[in-house]
Enzyme design. Structure first.
Site, PDB file in Angstrom:
ATOM      1  N   THR A  64      -7.579 -10.914  13.980  1.00 15.97           N
ATOM      2  CA  THR A  64      -8.608 -10.873  12.951  1.00 15.97           C
ATOM      3  C   THR A  64      -8.795 -12.273  12.392  1.00 15.97           C
ATOM      4  OG1 THR A  64      -9.335  -9.783  10.895  1.00 15.97           O
ATOM      5  CG2 THR A  64      -6.985 -10.301  11.084  1.00 15.97           C
ATOM      6  N   HIS A  81       8.392  -4.122  12.056  1.00 14.51           N
ATOM      7  CA  HIS A  81       9.814  -4.478  12.127  1.00 14.51           C
ATOM      8  C   HIS A  81      10.654  -3.389  12.791  1.00 14.51           C
ATOM      9  CE1 HIS A  81      13.092  -7.036  11.466  1.00 14.51           C
ATOM     10  NE2 HIS A  81      12.940  -7.326  10.184  1.00 14.51           N
TER      11      HIS A  81
END
Length: 445
Positions: free
Chosen positions: A366, A418
């Site tokens: 983005t 994560h």
């Protein structure tokens, strides 16, 4: 001769659509393949062409309503324009004046869905009560999983017994009320002015009481269908992925110099503009090749490492945001990527994208920098485990070999999940992207 206008199927996994806007009104003359109405699905917004030339005789499904595919949404009189003159006076007033309210469709649904007893989620969601296959969209299955709803215990109200989004929302809203069955003041979220079913779902999750939202002078604007989809996807992503962010700074001077030198000849030779984005796509490909953990998805306790590198590029629209995908980006050169990007962006803005062109992305990029942003911390586009955010490229004084120099600098951020990606891998990936761009060697022409 009357010709039915039906809700088309915009992809194999799409079984319903929402009419967002009629581009014609009853009595209007239409040509074959002329844009007739706009729809929104789980995947794309699109203009639907007229199946025949003639006069729009009747609109059966109003704006804001969601219906299954193959539903007749209107009728065209294909007899010709001779009958068009007297037609408008009669159908125009009764059909257009009372369009069905958008929120009306979901309200009757609870009666057809088993009571809030969908809690026992032990049954396998892939089979119905009689052992047959459950018919539902990926969005419906995701919503059911998030709210612990057993799809096998439900009977759908859609075409062929398909479980629709409205069926799920009916169970969710019904399941939230047993705690206070006698309190008539609990249902307000579904009755808020201009709030649709999915918006009520969002309102139920808000930590702010509704009475504190409405005060002083205010205006209520219903969310568009696309805005509702974005809200659902972003909230789901933040809920599902363990978001962590890393930031690095890249010296883009070599790339900026090459682009400035080549862009005029590039446009003249290939009839397309040369932007910075294909350089970042190529650098991301280099990073994903070196660290394939970021080119992955998570399926329960299994990490799915994708062999293709399909990079989704966020495209800002006047009415929202969409992420078309550059398929097999690792097999394309600068020109191929640039042409693919320009084509996808142009068709996204003209509502001509196909559902498969926003699917199967393995990583995303983005670019808030195009609007002047120094950097951003984007939300991961599911089911990816990473998204690269690009800041503005601007000249800044930096230290180069113990001397101060003016260089074209850019901050880049990596949002990563994560659960799959550790910080060490994230920073090594960013370093590979940085190294590729700062030592760019590929010719632009």
């Amino acid at each position: 001769m009357a010709v039915d206008i039906v809700m088309p199927q915009m992809g194999e996994s799409i079984f319903e659509g929402t009419i967002t806007k009629w581009l014609k009104k009853p009595g209007d003359k239409v040509e074959r393949d002329e844009p007739l109405f706009e729809i929104s699905t789980d995947k794309v917004d699109a203009e639907i062409p007229s199946p025949s030339a003639g006069v729009l005789k009747e609109i059966k499904i109003g704006e804001g309503q969601t219906v299954p595919i193959q539903t007749v949404v209107g009728v065209i009189d294909a007899a010709g324009s001779a009958a068009a003159a007297p037609a408008p006076a009669k159908p125009a007033a009764p059909v257009v004046a009372p369009p069905p309210p958008p929120a009306a469709a979901p309200l009757p649904k609870p009666a057809t869905v088993p009571a809030p007893a969908a809690a026992p989620a032990a049954a396998a969601p892939a089979a119905s009560k009689d052992g047959g296959r459950i018919h539902s969209s990926p969005l419906v299955r995701r919503m059911a999983k998030e709210h612990g709803i057993d799809l096998s215990a439900m009977s759908g109200t859609g075409a062929g017994g398909r479980i629709s989004k409205q069926d799920i929302e009916a169970v969710i809203s019904g399941a939230s009320q047993p705690a206070a069955p006698a309190a008539p003041s609990m249902p307000p979220p579904a009755a808020a002015p201009g709030v649709s079913g999915s918006q009520a779902h969002v309102a139920l999750e808000s930590a702010v009481p509704r009475e504190k939202m409405y005060f002083g002078h205010y205006e209520v604007q219903p969310m568009s269908v696309m805005r509702q989809r974005i809200a659902e996807h972003m909230v789901a992503s933040k809920r599902v992925s363990a978001h962590v962010y890393s930031v690095d700074e890249i010296d883009m001077t070599k790339v900026a110099t090459l682009r400035a030198k080549s862009k005029d000849e590039f446009e003249k030779r290939y009839e397309t503009k040369l932007t910075f984005m294909p350089f970042f796509v190529k650098a991301a490909v280099a990073g994903l090749r070196a660290y394939p953990t970021l080119n992955a998805s998570l399926d329960g306790t299994n990490v799915v490492l994708h062999k293709e590198i399909n990079i989704g590029i966020a495209v800002a629209l006047d009415w929202g945001l969409i992420v078309p995908v550059v398929k097999n980006a690792d097999e394309k050169n600068l020109l191929g990527i640039q042409r693919n990007l320009n084509d996808l962006a142009e068709r996204a803005r003209s509502k001509k994208l196909k559902p498969e062109e926003v699917q199967e992305g393995t990583f995303s990029i983005t670019n808030p920098g195009v609007f002047g942003g120094l950097f951003g911390l984007p939300v991961i586009s599911q089911p990816n485990v990473g998204i690269l955010g690009l800041g503005a490229i601007e000249k800044r004084p930096v230290v180069v070999e113990d001397a101060i120099a003016i260089r074209s600098m850019c901050y880049v951020t990596l949002s990563y999940d994560h659960r799959v990606v550790d910080g060490a891998i994230a920073h090594q990936f960013l370093h590979k992207v940085k190294e590729t761009l700062e030592n760019w060697s590929e010719a632009a022409l």
